[in-house]
Design a protein around this motif. Structure first.
Motif, PDB file in Angstrom:
ATOM      1  N   MET A   1       0.832  -1.180   0.000  1.00  0.00           N
ATOM      2  CA  MET A   1       0.000   0.000   0.000  1.00  0.00           C
ATOM      3  C   MET A   1       0.881   1.249   0.000  1.00  0.00           C
ATOM      4  O   MET A   1       1.850   1.312   0.731  1.00  0.00           O
ATOM      5  CB  MET A   1      -0.880   0.020   1.258  1.00  0.00           C
ATOM      6  N   ARG A   2       0.504   2.183  -0.810  1.00  0.00           N
ATOM      7  CA  ARG A   2       1.219   3.454  -0.873  1.00  0.00           C
ATOM      8  C   ARG A   2       0.450   4.498  -0.089  1.00  0.00           C
ATOM      9  O   ARG A   2      -0.740   4.672  -0.282  1.00  0.00           O
ATOM     10  CB  ARG A   2       1.350   3.913  -2.304  1.00  0.00           C
ATOM     11  N   GLY A   3       1.160   5.188   0.762  1.00  0.00           N
ATOM     12  CA  GLY A   3       0.542   6.257   1.524  1.00  0.00           C
ATOM     13  C   GLY A   3       0.683   7.581   0.797  1.00  0.00           C
ATOM     14  O   GLY A   3       1.111   7.643  -0.358  1.00  0.00           O
ATOM     15  N   PRO A   4       0.338   8.651   1.469  1.00  0.00           N
ATOM     16  CA  PRO A   4       0.453   9.966   0.844  1.00  0.00           C
ATOM     17  C   PRO A   4       1.907  10.353   0.566  1.00  0.00           C
ATOM     18  O   PRO A   4       2.188  11.145  -0.303  1.00  0.00           O
ATOM     19  CB  PRO A   4      -0.188  10.911   1.848  1.00  0.00           C
ATOM     20  N   ARG A   5       2.837   9.746   1.301  1.00  0.00           N
ATOM     21  CA  ARG A   5       4.249  10.051   1.085  1.00  0.00           C
ATOM     22  C   ARG A   5       4.707   9.535  -0.270  1.00  0.00           C
ATOM     23  O   ARG A   5       5.553  10.125  -0.923  1.00  0.00           O
ATOM     24  CB  ARG A   5       5.083   9.441   2.201  1.00  0.00           C
ATOM     25  N   GLY A   6       4.147   8.430  -0.708  1.00  0.00           N
ATOM     26  CA  GLY A   6       4.535   7.851  -1.983  1.00  0.00           C
ATOM     27  C   GLY A   6       4.170   8.723  -3.169  1.00  0.00           C
ATOM     28  O   GLY A   6       4.789   8.647  -4.211  1.00  0.00           O
ATOM     29  N   LYS A   7       3.182   9.579  -3.032  1.00  0.00           N
ATOM     30  CA  LYS A   7       2.783  10.468  -4.119  1.00  0.00           C
ATOM     31  C   LYS A   7       3.477  11.820  -4.029  1.00  0.00           C
ATOM     32  O   LYS A   7       3.737  12.452  -5.036  1.00  0.00           O
ATOM     33  CB  LYS A   7       1.268  10.669  -4.088  1.00  0.00           C
ATOM     34  N   PHE A   8       3.749  12.257  -2.824  1.00  0.00           N
ATOM     35  CA  PHE A   8       4.321  13.588  -2.623  1.00  0.00           C
ATOM     36  C   PHE A   8       5.792  13.648  -3.004  1.00  0.00           C
ATOM     37  O   PHE A   8       6.229  14.607  -3.633  1.00  0.00           O
ATOM     38  CB  PHE A   8       4.141  14.007  -1.157  1.00  0.00           C
ATOM     39  N   ARG A   9       6.552  12.648  -2.640  1.00  0.00           N
ATOM     40  CA  ARG A   9       7.997  12.691  -2.839  1.00  0.00           C
ATOM     41  C   ARG A   9       8.408  12.777  -4.312  1.00  0.00           C
ATOM     42  O   ARG A   9       9.244  13.605  -4.667  1.00  0.00           O
ATOM     43  CB  ARG A   9       8.640  11.495  -2.150  1.00  0.00           C
ATOM     44  N   PRO A  10       7.862  11.953  -5.216  1.00  0.00           N
ATOM     45  CA  PRO A  10       8.247  12.114  -6.635  1.00  0.00           C
ATOM     46  C   PRO A  10       7.807  13.455  -7.216  1.00  0.00           C
ATOM     47  O   PRO A  10       8.518  14.046  -8.029  1.00  0.00           O
ATOM     48  CB  PRO A  10       7.537  10.963  -7.344  1.00  0.00           C
ATOM     49  N   ALA A  11       6.663  13.955  -6.785  1.00  0.00           N
ATOM     50  CA  ALA A  11       6.207  15.259  -7.275  1.00  0.00           C
ATOM     51  C   ALA A  11       7.149  16.371  -6.796  1.00  0.00           C
ATOM     52  O   ALA A  11       7.473  17.288  -7.560  1.00  0.00           O
ATOM     53  CB  ALA A  11       4.784  15.522  -6.802  1.00  0.00           C
ATOM     54  N   PHE A  12       7.589  16.286  -5.544  1.00  0.00           N
ATOM     55  CA  PHE A  12       8.523  17.279  -5.026  1.00  0.00           C
ATOM     56  C   PHE A  12       9.858  17.193  -5.747  1.00  0.00           C
ATOM     57  O   PHE A  12      10.468  18.213  -6.059  1.00  0.00           O
ATOM     58  CB  PHE A  12       8.723  17.094  -3.519  1.00  0.00           C
ATOM     59  N   ARG A  13      10.327  15.988  -6.049  1.00  0.00           N
ATOM     60  CA  ARG A  13      11.589  15.836  -6.773  1.00  0.00           C
ATOM     61  C   ARG A  13      11.509  16.431  -8.172  1.00  0.00           C
ATOM     62  O   ARG A  13      12.455  17.062  -8.642  1.00  0.00           O
ATOM     63  CB  ARG A  13      11.979  14.364  -6.859  1.00  0.00           C
ATOM     64  N   ARG A  14      10.398  16.242  -8.864  1.00  0.00           N
ATOM     65  CA  ARG A  14      10.219  16.844 -10.187  1.00  0.00           C
ATOM     66  C   ARG A  14      10.199  18.364 -10.090  1.00  0.00           C
ATOM     67  O   ARG A  14      10.796  19.052 -10.915  1.00  0.00           O
ATOM     68  CB  ARG A  14       8.939  16.337 -10.842  1.00  0.00           C
ATOM     69  N   TRP A  15       9.503  18.896  -9.082  1.00  0.00           N
ATOM     70  CA  TRP A  15       9.446  20.340  -8.891  1.00  0.00           C
ATOM     71  C   TRP A  15      10.835  20.893  -8.585  1.00  0.00           C
ATOM     72  O   TRP A  15      11.249  21.903  -9.136  1.00  0.00           O
ATOM     73  CB  TRP A  15       8.475  20.665  -7.756  1.00  0.00           C
ATOM     74  N   ARG A  16      11.559  20.221  -7.720  1.00  0.00           N
ATOM     75  CA  ARG A  16      12.891  20.664  -7.309  1.00  0.00           C
ATOM     76  C   ARG A  16      13.886  20.582  -8.460  1.00  0.00           C
ATOM     77  O   ARG A  16      14.792  21.410  -8.573  1.00  0.00           O
ATOM     78  CB  ARG A  16      13.373  19.798  -6.140  1.00  0.00           C
ATOM     79  N   ALA A  17      13.735  19.608  -9.351  1.00  0.00           N
ATOM     80  CA  ALA A  17      14.677  19.439 -10.452  1.00  0.00           C
ATOM     81  C   ALA A  17      14.566  20.560 -11.481  1.00  0.00           C
ATOM     82  O   ALA A  17      15.519  20.818 -12.198  1.00  0.00           O
ATOM     83  CB  ALA A  17      14.443  18.092 -11.134  1.00  0.00           C
ATOM     84  N   GLY A  18      13.435  21.244 -11.529  1.00  0.00           N
ATOM     85  CA  GLY A  18      13.234  22.287 -12.519  1.00  0.00           C
ATOM     86  C   GLY A  18      13.637  23.669 -12.059  1.00  0.00           C
ATOM     87  O   GLY A  18      13.284  24.651 -12.711  1.00  0.00           O
ATOM     88  N   ARG A  19      14.350  23.780 -10.968  1.00  0.00           N
ATOM     89  CA  ARG A  19      14.719  25.093 -10.439  1.00  0.00           C
ATOM     90  C   ARG A  19      15.997  24.966  -9.613  1.00  0.00           C
ATOM     91  O   ARG A  19      16.365  23.884  -9.176  1.00  0.00           O
ATOM     92  CB  ARG A  19      13.589  25.667  -9.592  1.00  0.00           C
ATOM     93  N   PRO A  20      16.704  26.080  -9.389  1.00  0.00           N
ATOM     94  CA  PRO A  20      17.916  26.045  -8.558  1.00  0.00           C
ATOM     95  C   PRO A  20      17.538  26.001  -7.075  1.00  0.00           C
ATOM     96  O   PRO A  20      17.644  26.989  -6.342  1.00  0.00           O
ATOM     97  CB  PRO A  20      18.640  27.344  -8.937  1.00  0.00           C
ATOM     98  N   PHE A  21      17.103  24.841  -6.634  1.00  0.00           N
ATOM     99  CA  PHE A  21      16.509  24.704  -5.297  1.00  0.00           C
ATOM    100  C   PHE A  21      17.485  25.061  -4.185  1.00  0.00           C
ATOM    101  O   PHE A  21      17.170  25.858  -3.302  1.00  0.00           O
ATOM    102  CB  PHE A  21      15.994  23.265  -5.122  1.00  0.00           C
ATOM    103  N   TRP A  22      18.666  24.459  -4.208  1.00  0.00           N
ATOM    104  CA  TRP A  22      19.589  24.658  -3.083  1.00  0.00           C
ATOM    105  C   TRP A  22      20.117  26.086  -3.035  1.00  0.00           C
ATOM    106  O   TRP A  22      20.319  26.646  -1.954  1.00  0.00           O
ATOM    107  CB  TRP A  22      20.738  23.655  -3.149  1.00  0.00           C
ATOM    108  N   GLY A  23      20.334  26.701  -4.179  1.00  0.00           N
ATOM    109  CA  GLY A  23      20.780  28.088  -4.190  1.00  0.00           C
ATOM    110  C   GLY A  23      19.733  29.023  -3.599  1.00  0.00           C
ATOM    111  O   GLY A  23      20.044  29.887  -2.777  1.00  0.00           O
ATOM    112  N   GLY A  24      18.483  28.866  -4.027  1.00  0.00           N
ATOM    113  CA  GLY A  24      17.406  29.701  -3.496  1.00  0.00           C
ATOM    114  C   GLY A  24      17.179  29.469  -2.020  1.00  0.00           C
ATOM    115  O   GLY A  24      16.928  30.411  -1.257  1.00  0.00           O
ATOM    116  N   LEU A  25      17.274  28.208  -1.605  1.00  0.00           N
ATOM    117  CA  LEU A  25      17.080  27.894  -0.192  1.00  0.00           C
ATOM    118  C   LEU A  25      18.182  28.502   0.665  1.00  0.00           C
ATOM    119  O   LEU A  25      17.909  29.081   1.731  1.00  0.00           O
ATOM    120  CB  LEU A  25      17.027  26.374  -0.002  1.00  0.00           C
ATOM    121  N   LEU A  26      19.431  28.402   0.230  1.00  0.00           N
ATOM    122  CA  LEU A  26      20.529  28.976   1.010  1.00  0.00           C
ATOM    123  C   LEU A  26      20.435  30.495   1.083  1.00  0.00           C
ATOM    124  O   LEU A  26      20.708  31.094   2.133  1.00  0.00           O
ATOM    125  CB  LEU A  26      21.878  28.564   0.416  1.00  0.00           C
TER     126      LEU A  26
END
Length: 154
Positions: A1-26
């Protein structure tokens, strides 16, 4: 069974891959850190700087630039240049740039953002490159043997 974490994590990774995440966060963390050191007790504060608007304005601009980099990556070059200039300016206005921590976070985050390329292929790990090289080398050996046989036969 997949919980809500199983859907959120790949979506967040796709979102993060399309932007300079670590630079903006720092950069955003650097601005937040400088703002927090401005509110420190008088025993901790070395000097408040200009005692006015600039001491609060520059860290707020850093925080906003970091958030804008995360949510509007198409303008990342402009925001990163503004971010590095404001980070360096915070050294004079805001407790030596938040005791150098916020200053360094802001400069490093801005540099990471400036150097980020949106259409670049993801890097292949060293382990994977070695594995592919071994597979290619092992695959080439039988072909070399066959080529040697056909050369000696003809």
């Amino acid at each position: 069974m997949r919980g809500p974490r199983g859907k959120f994590r790949p979506a967040f990774r796709r979102w993060r891959a399309g932007r300079p995440f670590w630079g903006g966060l720092l950069l955003a963390l650097g601005g937040a850190e400088i703002l927090l050191t401005l509110k420190a007790s008088l025993d901790v504060i070395l000097h408040v700087g200009m005692q006015g608007l600039a001491g609060y304005l520059l860290p707020v601009v850093m925080l906003l630039c970091g958030l804008l980099i995360l949510f509007s990556p198409s303008q990342r070059l402009f925001y990163s240049v503004i971010g590095v200039l404001v980070s360096l300016g915070s050294w004079l206005t805001s407790n030596l740039g938040g005791f150098f921590v916020g200053l360094l976070l802001g400069v490093v985050g801005s540099c990471l953002t400036f150097g980020w390329l949106p259409d670049q292929e993801p890097r292949v790990s060293r382990r994977r490159r070695r594995k592919e090289a071994r597979a290619a080398k092992a695959g080439a050996r039988p072909l070399e043997r066959e080529a040697g046989r056909t050369a000696s036969v003809t």
